[in-house]
Scaffold this active site. Sequence first.
Site, mmCIF file in Angstrom:
data_model
loop_
_atom_site.group_PDB
_atom_site.id
_atom_site.type_symbol
_atom_site.label_atom_id
_atom_site.label_comp_id
_atom_site.label_asym_id
_atom_site.label_seq_id
_atom_site.Cartn_x
_atom_site.Cartn_y
_atom_site.Cartn_z
ATOM 1 N N HIS A 147 1.597 -4.508 -5.011
ATOM 2 C CA HIS A 147 2.310 -5.541 -4.274
ATOM 3 C C HIS A 147 2.663 -6.652 -5.251
ATOM 4 C CE1 HIS A 147 2.446 -4.227 -0.142
ATOM 5 N NE2 HIS A 147 1.166 -3.889 -0.167
ATOM 6 N N ASP A 177 8.517 -10.407 -5.497
ATOM 7 C CA ASP A 177 9.360 -9.686 -4.544
ATOM 8 C C ASP A 177 10.803 -10.177 -4.535
ATOM 9 O OD1 ASP A 177 7.397 -7.981 -3.693
ATOM 10 O OD2 ASP A 177 6.965 -9.045 -1.830
#
Length: 396
Positions: A147, A177
């Site tokens: 992540h 992200d």
Amino acid sequence: MMCMRRETQPETSGPCPLDGVRVLELGGIGPVPFCGLLLTQLGADVVRVDRPGGVPSPLTSLAGFAEADPLAAGRRSVEVDLKSSSGVQTVVALASRADILIEGWRPGVAERLGVGPAACHEANPALVYGRMTGWGQSGPLSASAGHDINYVALTGLLSAIGPADGGPVVPLNLLGDFGGGAMYLAVGVLAALHRARRTGRGDVVDAAIVDGVSHLSTMVHGLAAAGFWQEGRGRNVVDGSLPYYTVYETADGKHMAVGALEQRFFEEMCRVLEIEVPPNREDPQMHSELRERLARRFRERSQAEWERLFSGVDACVSPVRSLVEARRDSHLRARGVFAQPGAAVPAAAPRFSCSMAQPVAAPPRPGQHQTEVFQEWGVAVPEAGRGAAEHSGGKG
């Protein structure tokens, strides 16, 4: 699709920058949907391919979020079962009519499903195939899970963020992200599209978050290579080590951000604070004392009082807004950053003479636009898709 215009900007009659561009988004989470949202706001016709039942995500458990997820807003949705041969054929057929395809699966997944670059380029040689991953399409970690926090940690940036007397601080998931991921995917597919329209030849864009975050840190690596960056936290120019580039608490428990790096801004700040300008502010030996003086002074008034005193003053001192307060900020509202007063979703950036100020349509239900998309794109509706369209009510 024509641009939505901000009332504060001149009237124009031109199309949106990406008007006429067709994008196929293979349903995913995080960076890929955000890239799809940005391309939608810039005028592209983005169609998301959802699996039956939608895309599970870490936010699925939040009641009502799926129906209001801003990352899913604006585009149309078709529901396709990629575990069936007819579903694979449908996606390849859609790709044959698209300019750009974006996906965020682990390396090799698209190929195993039958919708990888080779299959799609056979149907459409000019297709730009954008691939979004954390670790990249190659390298020893390419097949591993991860992540945002893992990718940022590996690049070295996480180690540099945080106070000198504490551990690394997670910068939300903006650095990985969205900054190092979605934005580099968008730049990559648009650059490849520019070439494809000149040459008729598509491309495969390998957008990896570790690449993007590392590229974002170009200045930091440059400073380190030149000997002007110290390892650790709270020791460098822009990481809070300087007493005139940091954050101070106010009397009401809020904060003011100080960015008075240049001498003239620093002197203006001292004038407003009514403190003497120290002759040796660059001396690291004096930084602790100066920080304490500034901290004491800022704690004497509320944030609102300091904001009023610094209003119109070039001192590089600003209030630290909460997310809710930002939506009401006078400057951001004047700019139309939030397209409607109180709106939670910011307008698209950057801006053009023809700009998109209005919020995009609500997030679609999976398969909501089944019939209309397949008819417009000239693709046969798969059997499973017909059922989904009937269940969802068809056109939304």
